[in-house]
Design a protein around this motif. Structure first.
Motif, PDB file in Angstrom:
ATOM      1  N   LYS A   1      51.543  34.156  96.506  1.00 39.34           N
ATOM      2  CA  LYS A   1      52.443  33.348  97.209  1.00 39.34           C
ATOM      3  C   LYS A   1      52.988  34.590  98.141  1.00 39.34           C
ATOM      4  CE  LYS A   1      56.139  30.475  97.745  1.00 39.34           C
ATOM      5  NZ  LYS A   1      56.129  29.117  97.809  1.00 39.34           N
TER       6      LYS A   1
ATOM      7  N   SER B   1      50.859  27.328  99.178  1.00 40.44           N
ATOM      8  CA  SER B   1      51.550  28.518  98.768  1.00 40.44           C
ATOM      9  C   SER B   1      52.296  29.613  99.522  1.00 40.44           C
ATOM     10  CB  SER B   1      50.730  29.305  97.819  1.00 40.44           C
ATOM     11  OG  SER B   1      49.573  29.821  98.405  1.00 40.44           O
ATOM     12  N   GLU B   2      51.878  29.572 100.993  1.00 39.95           N
ATOM     13  CA  GLU B   2      52.326  30.514 102.005  1.00 39.95           C
ATOM     14  C   GLU B   2      53.442  29.837 102.662  1.00 39.95           C
ATOM     15  OE1 GLU B   2      49.040  30.595 101.422  1.00 39.95           O
ATOM     16  OE2 GLU B   2      48.597  32.580 101.218  1.00 39.95           O
TER      17      GLU B   2
ATOM     18  N   LEU C   1      57.795  35.467  95.019  1.00 39.50           N
ATOM     19  CA  LEU C   1      56.924  36.037  96.192  1.00 39.50           C
ATOM     20  C   LEU C   1      56.014  37.161  95.688  1.00 39.50           C
ATOM     21  CD1 LEU C   1      59.202  36.724  99.363  1.00 39.50           C
ATOM     22  CD2 LEU C   1      57.329  34.840  99.134  1.00 39.50           C
TER      23      LEU C   1
END
Length: 396
Positions: free
Chosen positions: A54, A81-82, A118
């Motif tokens: 992530k 996911s980004e 993250l």
């Protein structure tokens, strides 16, 4: 801040037990490199690679129009996911630095609340940025320092043009950003090696090592490197950096850009004629290629259902119709263009581009260009027939 001229020494990145320090802060990669070195292409590789991480992408552009967000957009959809957070207009090492702090604090707050997890952050600096002030942020801002650690500065190097930029003479007191980007790198990616001969590459690598003896040099074509070579490399070392530049943590130090370098952004509504656009781009490459560090944009071509996306570095140009970016029925067809370079004349660029629009006003010019192209095609046909001794084709 003092000029960077010293070599770096290699240091051990492990603790006394021979293991990496256990640091749960979010690792941050600063992605830098001069204009056109391939940073956005590398980001696209990160976005599409199957790494399961992530990642937040913080992007900075030098200019009023955002183009890289359009180049990255389709891959963002592919990799949900980004997140992409674009910081517009300005130098991340100067005026936008506080914006960077604000963005990082927001990410820290979301992480603390549990609404965001993250695995890493990638900060892409504008090609005219000195990476040092960006790196300072992770040591002089207490809230940022607790949340994130600077993992490494990755510098992309354009093998075709790097010597030209390293040799550029700057006004007194003005930093050569290309030199600074190489000097502060924890890893150097020598990109576009397919455009340069092996003897030239050997010479360039020696030049890079004379500026930065510590950073390993990786060769690449089209920015294709393993994600593991970019993310979580644990390359940055504060002690080593302070040895190289004792003023590194001095946030009040001088930082001047070359005032002859500027950006021009155009946003022109309407379709452009393909032939006129080709002639216009060719003229810019021929007349101003040395001065145009970077050109990029999205064009609305008359009759084309897809957006034409292009990029250019000096006299090298690449463009294509993006089949993943069709013009939507409700979308206003308009062209966005960005130029970054020396001695740019905005009014002249806009006027000459508007002369490429597929309008009644430019109809006479369009007919004249089409007639010339028809004559060229006919001439080539006759030449081919003569070379084949094709009498039928010659008299028809």
């Amino acid at each position: 801040r003092s000029k960077t001229t010293t070599k770096r020494r290699k240091v051990d990145k492990t603790n006394d037990m021979g293991e990496f320090d256990d640091d749960e802060r979010v690792p941050v990669t600063v992605l830098t490199g001069f204009l056109g070195s391939g940073k956005t292409t590398l980001l696209n590789h990160i976005l599409t690679a199957e790494h399961g991480k992530k990642i937040a992408i913080i992007e900075n552009e030098f200019g009023e129009q955002g183009i890289d967000d359009a180049l990255l957009a389709k891959n963002t959809k592919m990799q949900a996911s980004e997140e992409i957070i674009e910081m517009m207009n300005g130098c991340v090492c100067c005026t936008v630095r506080q914006d960077l702090v604000v963005v990082l604090k927001k990410l820290a707050e979301r992480t603390k609340k549990g609404t965001l997890k993250l695995d890493g952050i990638v900060i892409e600096t504008t090609g005219l940025a000195d990476p040092a002030p960006v790196a300072q942020t992770f040591f002089v801002e207490e809230a940022v320092r607790k949340f994130a650690r600077l993992d490494g500065i990755i510098t992309l190097v354009d093998a075709k043009h790097v010597e030209q930029h390293l040799d550029e003479v700057k006004p007194e007191g003005v930093e050569n950003e290309a030199v600074e980007q190489v000097a502060f790198a924890d890893r150097l990616i020598l990109n576009k090696v397919d455009l340069v001969s092996e003897p030239d590459l050997t010479r360039i690598e020696a030049r890079l090592r004379s500026i930065n003896a510590f950073a390993p040099v990786l060769r690449s074509e089209r920015s294709k490197v393993s994600v593991d070579q970019v993310l979580d490399v644990r390359g940055f070392d504060l002690d080593r950096t302070l040895e190289m530049d004792p003023e590194f943590l001095n946030t009040d130090g001088e930082h001047e850009h070359d005032t002859s370098v500027s950006s021009v952004s155009l946003n022109v509504v309407g379709d452009v004629h393909m032939m006129l656009a080709n002639e216009w781009i060719g003229e810019i490459l021929k007349e101003k290629g040395n001065d145009v560090y970077r050109m990029k944009g999205v064009l609305a071509i008359a009759g084309a259902p897809y957006k034409f996306v292009y990029q250019g570095v000096h006299m090298i140009f690449d463009g294509t119709f993006d089949e993943d970016a069709p013009w939507e029925p409700s979308e206003q067809r308009a062209s966005k263009l960005v130029f970054i370079g020396k001695n740019l004349n905005e009014k002249q660029l806009e006027a000459s581009f508007r002369a490429c629009l597929d309008t009644e006003e430019n109809a006479a010019t369009i007919r004249a260009v089409e007639q010339v192209k028809d004559l060229e095609r006919h001439g080539n046909t006759l030449l081919g027939a003569a070379q084949r001794d094709d009498v039928v084709a010659l008299v028809s």
